[in-house]
Design a protein around this motif. Structure first.
Motif, PDB file in Angstrom:
ATOM      1  N   UNK A 190       0.962  -1.114  -0.014  1.00  0.00           N
ATOM      2  CA  UNK A 190       0.173  -0.096   0.093  1.00  0.00           C
ATOM      3  C   UNK A 190       0.751   1.213  -0.064  1.00  0.00           C
ATOM      4  N   UNK A 191       0.398   2.430  -0.521  1.00  0.00           N
ATOM      5  CA  UNK A 191       1.052   3.540  -0.619  1.00  0.00           C
ATOM      6  C   UNK A 191      -0.175   4.754  -0.150  1.00  0.00           C
ATOM      7  N   UNK A 192       0.648   5.677   0.302  1.00  0.00           N
ATOM      8  CA  UNK A 192      -0.094   6.903   0.981  1.00  0.00           C
ATOM      9  C   UNK A 192      -0.755   7.596  -0.306  1.00  0.00           C
ATOM     10  N   UNK A 193      -0.121   8.156  -1.427  1.00  0.00           N
ATOM     11  CA  UNK A 193      -0.792   8.656  -2.413  1.00  0.00           C
ATOM     12  C   UNK A 193      -0.236   8.451  -3.771  1.00  0.00           C
ATOM     13  N   UNK A 194      -1.173   8.315  -4.713  1.00  0.00           N
ATOM     14  CA  UNK A 194      -0.873   7.801  -6.024  1.00  0.00           C
ATOM     15  C   UNK A 194      -1.578   8.400  -6.988  1.00  0.00           C
ATOM     16  N   UNK A 195      -1.538   8.023  -8.344  1.00  0.00           N
ATOM     17  CA  UNK A 195      -2.187   8.778  -9.498  1.00  0.00           C
ATOM     18  C   UNK A 195      -2.406   7.796 -10.449  1.00  0.00           C
ATOM     19  N   UNK A 196      -3.196   8.171 -11.568  1.00  0.00           N
ATOM     20  CA  UNK A 196      -3.437   7.734 -12.907  1.00  0.00           C
ATOM     21  C   UNK A 196      -4.332   8.768 -13.512  1.00  0.00           C
ATOM     22  N   UNK A 197      -3.929   8.507 -14.743  1.00  0.00           N
ATOM     23  CA  UNK A 197      -4.851   9.345 -15.720  1.00  0.00           C
ATOM     24  C   UNK A 197      -5.487   8.709 -16.952  1.00  0.00           C
ATOM     25  N   UNK A 198      -6.413   9.498 -17.527  1.00  0.00           N
ATOM     26  CA  UNK A 198      -7.151   8.853 -18.742  1.00  0.00           C
ATOM     27  C   UNK A 198      -8.279   9.959 -19.271  1.00  0.00           C
ATOM     28  N   UNK A 199      -8.763   9.591 -20.342  1.00  0.00           N
ATOM     29  CA  UNK A 199     -10.163  10.281 -20.855  1.00  0.00           C
ATOM     30  C   UNK A 199     -11.196  10.072 -20.131  1.00  0.00           C
ATOM     31  N   UNK A 200     -11.415   8.786 -19.728  1.00  0.00           N
ATOM     32  CA  UNK A 200     -12.613   8.264 -18.894  1.00  0.00           C
ATOM     33  C   UNK A 200     -13.858   8.771 -19.462  1.00  0.00           C
ATOM     34  N   UNK A 201     -14.042   8.482 -21.121  1.00  0.00           N
ATOM     35  CA  UNK A 201     -15.225   8.670 -21.506  1.00  0.00           C
ATOM     36  C   UNK A 201     -16.012   7.586 -21.464  1.00  0.00           C
ATOM     37  N   UNK A 202     -17.316   7.582 -21.050  1.00  0.00           N
ATOM     38  CA  UNK A 202     -18.194   6.503 -21.055  1.00  0.00           C
ATOM     39  C   UNK A 202     -17.578   5.356 -20.353  1.00  0.00           C
ATOM     40  N   UNK A 203     -17.370   5.873 -18.904  1.00  0.00           N
ATOM     41  CA  UNK A 203     -16.588   4.785 -18.104  1.00  0.00           C
ATOM     42  C   UNK A 203     -17.013   3.339 -18.276  1.00  0.00           C
ATOM     43  N   UNK A 204     -15.955   2.445 -18.849  1.00  0.00           N
ATOM     44  CA  UNK A 204     -16.220   1.197 -19.238  1.00  0.00           C
ATOM     45  C   UNK A 204     -15.219   0.242 -18.207  1.00  0.00           C
ATOM     46  N   UNK A 205     -15.182  -0.996 -18.443  1.00  0.00           N
ATOM     47  CA  UNK A 205     -14.754  -1.928 -17.657  1.00  0.00           C
ATOM     48  C   UNK A 205     -13.138  -1.780 -17.624  1.00  0.00           C
ATOM     49  N   UNK A 206     -12.606  -1.507 -18.664  1.00  0.00           N
ATOM     50  CA  UNK A 206     -11.173  -1.233 -18.620  1.00  0.00           C
ATOM     51  C   UNK A 206     -10.769  -0.432 -17.889  1.00  0.00           C
ATOM     52  N   UNK A 207     -11.580   0.979 -17.844  1.00  0.00           N
ATOM     53  CA  UNK A 207     -11.299   2.097 -16.935  1.00  0.00           C
ATOM     54  C   UNK A 207     -11.348   1.499 -15.506  1.00  0.00           C
ATOM     55  N   UNK A 208     -12.520   0.621 -15.090  1.00  0.00           N
ATOM     56  CA  UNK A 208     -12.488   0.333 -13.844  1.00  0.00           C
ATOM     57  C   UNK A 208     -11.712  -0.593 -13.168  1.00  0.00           C
ATOM     58  N   UNK A 209     -11.079  -1.334 -14.045  1.00  0.00           N
ATOM     59  CA  UNK A 209      -9.826  -1.997 -13.751  1.00  0.00           C
ATOM     60  C   UNK A 209      -8.749  -1.349 -13.091  1.00  0.00           C
ATOM     61  N   UNK A 210      -8.355  -0.046 -14.120  1.00  0.00           N
ATOM     62  CA  UNK A 210      -7.094   0.837 -13.728  1.00  0.00           C
ATOM     63  C   UNK A 210      -7.770   1.411 -12.332  1.00  0.00           C
ATOM     64  N   UNK A 211      -8.879   1.968 -12.045  1.00  0.00           N
ATOM     65  CA  UNK A 211      -9.209   2.781 -11.132  1.00  0.00           C
ATOM     66  C   UNK A 211      -9.246   1.914  -9.678  1.00  0.00           C
ATOM     67  N   UNK A 212      -9.731   0.589 -10.030  1.00  0.00           N
ATOM     68  CA  UNK A 212      -9.875  -0.411  -8.693  1.00  0.00           C
ATOM     69  C   UNK A 212      -8.409  -0.450  -8.361  1.00  0.00           C
ATOM     70  N   UNK A 213      -7.334  -1.020  -9.326  1.00  0.00           N
ATOM     71  CA  UNK A 213      -6.233  -1.283  -8.567  1.00  0.00           C
ATOM     72  C   UNK A 213      -5.620  -0.019  -7.914  1.00  0.00           C
ATOM     73  N   UNK A 214      -5.794   1.113  -8.464  1.00  0.00           N
ATOM     74  CA  UNK A 214      -5.249   2.405  -7.947  1.00  0.00           C
ATOM     75  C   UNK A 214      -5.782   2.476  -6.574  1.00  0.00           C
ATOM     76  N   UNK A 215      -7.144   2.494  -6.552  1.00  0.00           N
ATOM     77  CA  UNK A 215      -7.700   2.519  -5.249  1.00  0.00           C
ATOM     78  C   UNK A 215      -7.357   1.684  -4.166  1.00  0.00           C
ATOM     79  N   UNK A 216      -6.813   0.265  -4.440  1.00  0.00           N
ATOM     80  CA  UNK A 216      -6.552  -0.744  -3.564  1.00  0.00           C
ATOM     81  C   UNK A 216      -4.915  -0.145  -3.199  1.00  0.00           C
ATOM     82  N   UNK A 217      -3.903   0.292  -4.199  1.00  0.00           N
ATOM     83  CA  UNK A 217      -2.743   0.735  -3.808  1.00  0.00           C
ATOM     84  C   UNK A 217      -2.898   1.949  -2.835  1.00  0.00           C
ATOM     85  N   UNK A 218      -3.728   2.853  -2.962  1.00  0.00           N
ATOM     86  CA  UNK A 218      -3.902   4.062  -2.324  1.00  0.00           C
ATOM     87  C   UNK A 218      -4.426   3.955  -1.146  1.00  0.00           C
ATOM     88  N   UNK A 219      -3.920   4.486  -0.092  1.00  0.00           N
ATOM     89  CA  UNK A 219      -4.507   4.668   1.200  1.00  0.00           C
ATOM     90  C   UNK A 219      -5.153   5.858   1.788  1.00  0.00           C
TER      91      UNK A 219
END
Length: 557
Positions: A190-219
């Motif tokens: 786990x990390x205190x702070x992290x980041x990711x970026x994207x267009x996030x147009x019509x939020x789809x399942x590939x976006x959700x994977x990226x966001x979920x992994x980032x949310x698990x890593x970030x505390x």
């Protein structure tokens, strides 16, 4: 069983055993839920016994990350489901903050039904497992007062639960940047702070994977850059991108749903580096296979500016098994935008003043967009075509309704020797001169509109059901008041310039000047009901037009 708008799926089977059964589980859930399906991971939990089961932490391992990826990948088969895997009880090995006190989590869409893969021999409607399931769901999340419960394995005809499939490790989908061998059971840091970026147009399942992994890593905090302005220019069909505020709204709702304990900083991403290149407090960056090189560039930029490198977590792309010939083979927003072509984007206008047995389409687009080719394809499908440019020629002809008014306004020096109006000379006077152009359009637009209405009467006399008015200046002239639907053809401006130069023999500067005197593709789309594009091969345009026509027939009949 009724169809519910939102549901909660509680998965109790160990993840490795559950993976092979995900497809039928999601299929069963899709038959019961038609909008939002929340997924709560609680492997090993029992719903039997007198004591109410309690939510317990799930340790974040690479197996958990891989399972989340595979679950979202499987969800692509069920387009009616907005799946959200809740991460509240997933803990990394070095969680900085103590777990929050047990409380009910509010969800954006309170579940109306709770489902589970828990296996029991008693599948009756009032069995204790269902009661325990309902109590467990309402103790963890805000659910609808009349919550229903469903066991996904109630039908054991021979009195035995299904045989467990063999346990195989899930294929690896997450790759940390450092060259360390990883095993499925390896804990995730786990990390205190992290980041990711994207267009996030019509939020789809590939976006959700990226966001979920980032949310698990970030505390503590997750910084999310959302591409805007110049970063959108290279996107496919940018006219169909959701507005920035709408993308942020959907993104924020999803993030707060899956991990409300985090602080989210959602900011516009205006350059390739964004905050990841300059924020010294960030510790990790989540990227996809496609953006991994960009992540490496961010780290080089940080080192050049005296900042520490970020830990990179690379996520495999999700394959799109349903992609069409001209679409990407990965799950992507650009494919979703392509699938919007030909579909109705907003309700049609009611035009009681038009002939009751004639449905009128206004076909428009910037110069070079392919209006004439599309109108001919529609003609082949049975439409009556009104070409406003041809009506203009009729109006300009000697004896035509615009001939004398144009001469009186612009003088006789615009005439050829045979007495016809030289439209090239006339065009050179008005293009780039707003005052002169308005003088001309004030004459021409009402006349062409009158001629178009006469053509509509002819279409009715011929028994035509659909009439198409092809006009580059349809919206500028206000002719949307004469049609039920506006259809716009879009192509990139660079392609439009290339076509104009090739077709009309103009210079690139002259072609660009012509486009600048018209409404932009985005302005046209914002007022359109249907969007088409001639960017691809002719047979793809034909297929697109045929699909749009078929949908139109359903609407008007």
């Amino acid at each position: 069983m009724a169809l519910f708008r939102s549901g909660l799926l509680v998965l109790t089977t160990p993840l490795a055993s559950l993976a092979p059964r995900l497809a039928p589980i999601l299929t069963s859930a899709a038959r019961l839920v038609n909008h939002t399906l929340y997924v709560h991971l609680q492997p090993g939990m029992s719903l039997e016994g007198p004591a109410q089961p309690q939510s317990s932490p799930v340790h974040a391992t690479f197996e958990v990350l891989d399972f989340i990826t595979h679950l979202y990948a499987g969800a692509n088969m069920h387009t009616n489901l907005d799946i959200r895997i809740l991460l509240t009880n997933i803990r990394t090995k070095n969680t900085f903050l103590p777990p929050p006190a047990s409380s009910v989590q509010n969800l954006a869409h309170p579940p109306e039904v709770v489902l589970t893969d828990f296996q029991t021999l008693d599948g009756s409607q009032y069995n204790p497992v269902k009661q325990q399931l309902e109590r467990y769901a309402t103790s963890c999340y805000s659910c609808c007062p009349q919550l229903s419960s469903v066991l996904l394995y109630p039908d054991y005809e021979h009195g035995e639960p299904p045989v467990e499939p063999p346990v195989d490790p899930l294929p690896s989908t997450i790759r940390p940047s450092y060259p360390v061998a990883r095993s499925p059971k390896q804990p995730v840091r786990g990390y205190s702070r992290g980041a990711l970026g994207g267009t996030f147009d019509r939020l789809h399942n590939a976006h959700k994977v990226l966001l979920s992994v980032a949310c698990i890593l970030a505390q503590e905090q997750l910084v999310v850059g959302v591409a805007d302005k110049d970063l959108l220019k290279s996107k496919l069909l940018p006219e169909l991108l959701q507005p920035y505020t709408e993308r942020v709204e959907h993104l924020s709702e999803f993030l707060v749903d899956i991990k409300p304990s985090l602080t989210f900083d959602i900011i516009p991403l205006l350059d390739p580096y964004g905050p990841a290149g300059s924020d010294p407090s960030l510790e990790f960056l989540v990227v996809s296979e496609e953006t991994y090189r960009g992540g490496m560039a961010v780290n080089r930029f940080r080192l050049e500016n005296g900042l520490e490198e970020l830990a990179l977590y690379q996520i495999q792309l999700l394959k799109d098994l349903n992609h069409k010939e001209n679409e990407e083979d990965k799950v992507s927003s650009s494919s979703f935008r392509q699938r919007m072509l030909g579909k109705l984007l907003r309700p049609p206008h009611k035009r009681p003043e038009l002939p009751s047995d004639l449905y009128v389409i206004g076909l428009t687009g910037i110069s070079g967009s392919g209006k004439s080719s599309v109108s001919q394809r529609l003609k082949g499908l049975g439409a009556f075509i009104i070409d406003s440019d041809q009506l203009g020629h009729r109006a300009y002809a000697p004896g035509g309704p615009a001939y004398q008014p144009v001469l009186e306004t612009f003088g006789t020096d615009i005439l050829l020797k045979d007495g016809t109006i030289n439209r090239k000379i006339l065009g050179s006077r008005v293009f780039g001169n707003k005052k002169q152009l308005k003088m001309l359009t004030d004459i021409m637009w009402p006349i062409i509109a009158k001629l178009a209405r006469e053509e509509m009467d002819l279409a009715v006399a011929e028994g035509k059901r659909v009439c198409v008015i092809e006009a580059a200046m349809l919206l500028e002239a206000g002719w949307q008041n004469m049609v039920h639907e506006v259809w716009t053809i879009v192509i990139p401006e660079t392609e439009a310039v290339r076509r104009i130069v090739q077709r009309d023999g103009l210079s690139e500067a002259a072609a660009q000047s012509r486009l600048q005197s018209q409404m932009s593709g985005q302005q046209l789309v914002d007022q359109s009901h249907v969007v088409l594009s001639t960017l691809w091969e002719p047979h793809i345009t034909q297929r697109q037009v045929e699909e749009a026509w078929a949908l139109l027939q359903k609407r008007i009949h």
